[in-house]
Design a protein around this motif. Structure first.
Motif, mmCIF file in Angstrom:
data_model
loop_
_atom_site.group_PDB
_atom_site.id
_atom_site.type_symbol
_atom_site.label_atom_id
_atom_site.label_comp_id
_atom_site.label_asym_id
_atom_site.label_seq_id
_atom_site.Cartn_x
_atom_site.Cartn_y
_atom_site.Cartn_z
ATOM 1 N N THR A 129 1.223 -1.464 0.182
ATOM 2 C CA THR A 129 0.323 0.139 0.351
ATOM 3 C C THR A 129 0.447 1.255 -0.109
ATOM 4 O O THR A 129 0.478 2.290 -0.806
ATOM 5 C CB THR A 129 -1.277 0.043 1.850
ATOM 6 O OG1 THR A 129 -1.958 -1.262 1.281
ATOM 7 C CG2 THR A 129 -2.020 1.034 1.254
ATOM 8 N N SER A 133 1.608 3.628 -3.445
ATOM 9 C CA SER A 133 0.941 5.462 -2.603
ATOM 10 C C SER A 133 1.295 5.796 -3.355
ATOM 11 O O SER A 133 1.252 7.359 -3.664
ATOM 12 C CB SER A 133 0.416 5.202 -1.407
ATOM 13 O OG SER A 133 0.923 5.491 -0.643
ATOM 14 N N TRP A 160 -4.406 6.281 -5.885
ATOM 15 C CA TRP A 160 -4.686 5.461 -4.456
ATOM 16 C C TRP A 160 -5.851 4.669 -4.985
ATOM 17 O O TRP A 160 -5.811 3.996 -4.482
ATOM 18 C CB TRP A 160 -5.196 6.558 -3.815
ATOM 19 C CG TRP A 160 -5.691 5.951 -2.032
ATOM 20 C CD1 TRP A 160 -7.199 6.585 -2.205
ATOM 21 C CD2 TRP A 160 -5.148 5.649 -1.905
ATOM 22 N NE1 TRP A 160 -7.543 4.914 -1.112
ATOM 23 C CE2 TRP A 160 -5.609 4.561 -0.742
ATOM 24 C CE3 TRP A 160 -3.855 5.340 -1.661
ATOM 25 C CZ2 TRP A 160 -6.137 3.829 0.473
ATOM 26 C CZ3 TRP A 160 -3.368 4.823 0.492
ATOM 27 C CH2 TRP A 160 -4.145 4.644 0.411
ATOM 28 N N GLU A 164 -5.412 1.464 -2.791
ATOM 29 C CA GLU A 164 -6.173 0.730 -1.655
ATOM 30 C C GLU A 164 -6.609 -0.456 -2.371
ATOM 31 O O GLU A 164 -7.325 -0.720 -1.383
ATOM 32 C CB GLU A 164 -7.212 1.834 -2.313
ATOM 33 C CG GLU A 164 -8.677 1.501 -1.524
ATOM 34 C CD GLU A 164 -10.042 2.945 -1.489
ATOM 35 O OE1 GLU A 164 -10.471 2.853 -0.674
ATOM 36 O OE2 GLU A 164 -9.733 3.326 -3.232
ATOM 37 N N ASN A 167 -4.816 -1.404 0.735
ATOM 38 C CA ASN A 167 -5.047 -1.286 1.669
ATOM 39 C C ASN A 167 -6.884 -2.356 2.048
ATOM 40 O O ASN A 167 -6.653 -1.678 3.700
ATOM 41 C CB ASN A 167 -5.251 0.441 1.703
ATOM 42 C CG ASN A 167 -5.594 1.230 2.850
ATOM 43 O OD1 ASN A 167 -4.883 1.592 3.311
ATOM 44 N ND2 ASN A 167 -6.317 2.010 3.369
ATOM 45 N N LYS A 189 -5.131 6.900 4.198
ATOM 46 C CA LYS A 189 -6.018 6.983 2.905
ATOM 47 C C LYS A 189 -6.575 8.922 2.753
ATOM 48 O O LYS A 189 -6.017 9.421 1.767
ATOM 49 C CB LYS A 189 -7.299 6.139 2.821
ATOM 50 C CG LYS A 189 -8.489 6.290 1.764
ATOM 51 C CD LYS A 189 -9.559 5.685 1.622
ATOM 52 C CE LYS A 189 -10.505 5.707 0.392
ATOM 53 N NZ LYS A 189 -11.434 5.405 0.558
#
Length: 473
Positions: A129, A133, A160, A164, A167, A189
């Protein structure tokens, strides 16, 4: 009355002194001057303090690899601030200068990518993640509508969306186990959405504004050599692996100029174009030109010589002894990797109408932004990942603990008897068919379509999800 006036003057002087001190902290010693603090730099400091600080606080409670990758994230945002200051001081560079300008950020992103490589580490989803990102920070490379990138706001959002995917796995895994991990995932996030997105929207909606009267940036030929090779991570950008960004927004591929830049900044990869729906006549069971198994020695589809991708030169090479990179191969049906081991990974990017055979066990295989591509492999230690692809066929001749399909339209998976226990994960994908060998002596393949539509029913205080069943063939 006079005492009040003196007090006001003292307060004003204190504010000016604080303002001046902040200004000096934003400028390197070589560029120290009376340049005032730019509001965009102040706002970026606020972003780091509010959002990055929250991620760091959660990582401190977790420790280990999560804290390590979070420190790299802090470093990346610190580098971005330095670049923003340079933007205010420098003229807009040429492509070579832009690549040199972005190199410090690229090196930090590569450090994050390195943590995800090799044998699948602990807290892999956290590491993935964070690493994915960081592609969002390459919004600063936007130079105009013809540069091959989405606008900065869209680039942050798209970057993102790819991160995600991992995530959400953290949120699901630790929902009822450890609130610190949930807090870390939520904080990360919010760092990008709304944090970085709103910052870019407020100050750089059309990209960084360079100083037309500033000094020229340092050229790529005069800089000190980088400690970290720029080719050590998959090419992301997006970029990066990318990956890789969501295909739902269907951004355009990079033009020739920016392709050269993003080949230099390996983790900031351009996003893929929109996915193409696979029709019934393209499925293996309805095609007369397929035997049902991907062949590594398949004849050339064209009589002429293979074409080459405009995105860059074709590659098939081992980098730093750890990663096989196969890039931009067009119309090549006889690609082979036969000198590999279980500590190496294979990254296939931007290939079309080709077949790659991987002989021997490798740690990880990633197939990224490929179309009409066939992959035949023996065994993988960790996982085979198919990301942002279109019309691919993948055959496992040995074993694979995990196969993941993300942002892909049209994928045929051929499993061997040794790989029937593999875990298959799909997200944002359609037309995924899995073919398994039959138990009979005729050796036919049984085809199973994975569900892509689900029914969600609220029952007994929670939603119950089940695949949507279709009648008929």
């Amino acid at each position: 009355m006079e005492e009040k006036l003196v007090a006001r003057l003292e307060a004003a002087v204190a504010r000016l002194e604080a303002f001046s001190a902040g200004s000096r902290s934003l400028i390197s010693p070589d560029d120290a001057s009376d340049t005032p603090v730019d509001p965009s730099i102040v706002a970026f400091d606020d972003l780091v303090e509010k959002f990055v600080g929250r991620v760091s606080a959660a990582a401190g409670k977790i420790g280990g690899k999560v804290q390590e990758v979070t420190k790299i994230l802090e470093e990346a945002f610190s580098v971005q601030k330095d670049l923003l200051v340079k933007v205010k001081q420098c003229q807009k560079p040429e492509l070579a200068g832009l690549a040199e300008f972005l190199k410090p950020l690229n090196e930090v992103v590569m450090k994050a990518n390195a943590l995800t490589e090799g044998r699948r580490p602990d807290f892999f989803n956290h590491l993935k993640t964070s690493a994915d990102s960081l592609a969002a920070l390459f919004w600063i490379a936007y130079t105009g509508k013809d540069c091959g990138m989405s606008l900065p706001i869209a680039h942050v959002e798209e970057s993102w969306q790819m991160a995600e995917f991992y995530n959400n796995k953290i949120l699901v895994e630790y929902k009822n186990k450890d609130p610190d991990h949930v807090e870390w995932a939520k904080a990360l996030k919010e760092l990008y959405l709304p944090g970085l997105r709103d910052y870019v929207k407020s100050f750089h909606p059309l990209g960084p504004v360079w100083n037309p009267t500033g000094r020229t940036t340092i050229s790529a030929t005069t800089s000190a050599p980088s400690k970290t090779p720029s080719s050590g991570a998959p090419a992301p950008p997006p970029p990066p692996r990318a990956s890789l960004l969501s295909a739902d927004v269907a951004p355009s591929l990079p033009k020739k100029g920016m392709a050269a830049v993003f080949q230099e900044i390996s983790s900031g990869k351009p996003v893929t174009s929109g996915l193409r729906k696979v029709t019934n006549d393209m499925k293996t069971k309805n095609r007369s030109d397929r035997s049902g198994v991907v062949s590594g020695s398949e004849k050339e589809a064209r009589t002429g010589s293979p074409s080459f991708s405009k995105a860059g030169p074709p590659k098939l090479e081992l980098q730093m002894g750890r990663k096989w990179v196969v890039e931009n191969q067009i119309g090549r049906k006889n690609l082979v990797i036969d000198d590999c081991d279980s500590k190496q990974s294979v990254y296939v990017f931007g290939c079309k109408d080709s077949v790659l055979q991987i002989k021997g066990k490798v740690n990880n295989i990633t197939i990224d932004k490929c179309s009409k591509m066939g992959i035949v492999f023996s065994d993988v230690v960790a996982a085979c990942e198919i990301v942002n692809c279109n019309g691919v066929e993948v055959q496992c001749q040995g074993s694979a603990p995990t196969i993941s399909v993300d942002n892909t339209g049209g994928c045929q998976l051929y499993l061997s008897k040794d790989s029937l226990g593999t875990s298959i994960t799909t997200a944002k994908s359609s037309e995924i068919n899995v073919l398994v060998p039959s138990e009979g002596p005729d050796g036919d393949w049984g085809e199973h379509a994975l569900p892509q539509q689900y029914v969600h029913v609220f029952k007994d205080g929670q939603f119950v999800t089940s695949p949507l069943a279709h009648s008929g063939g």
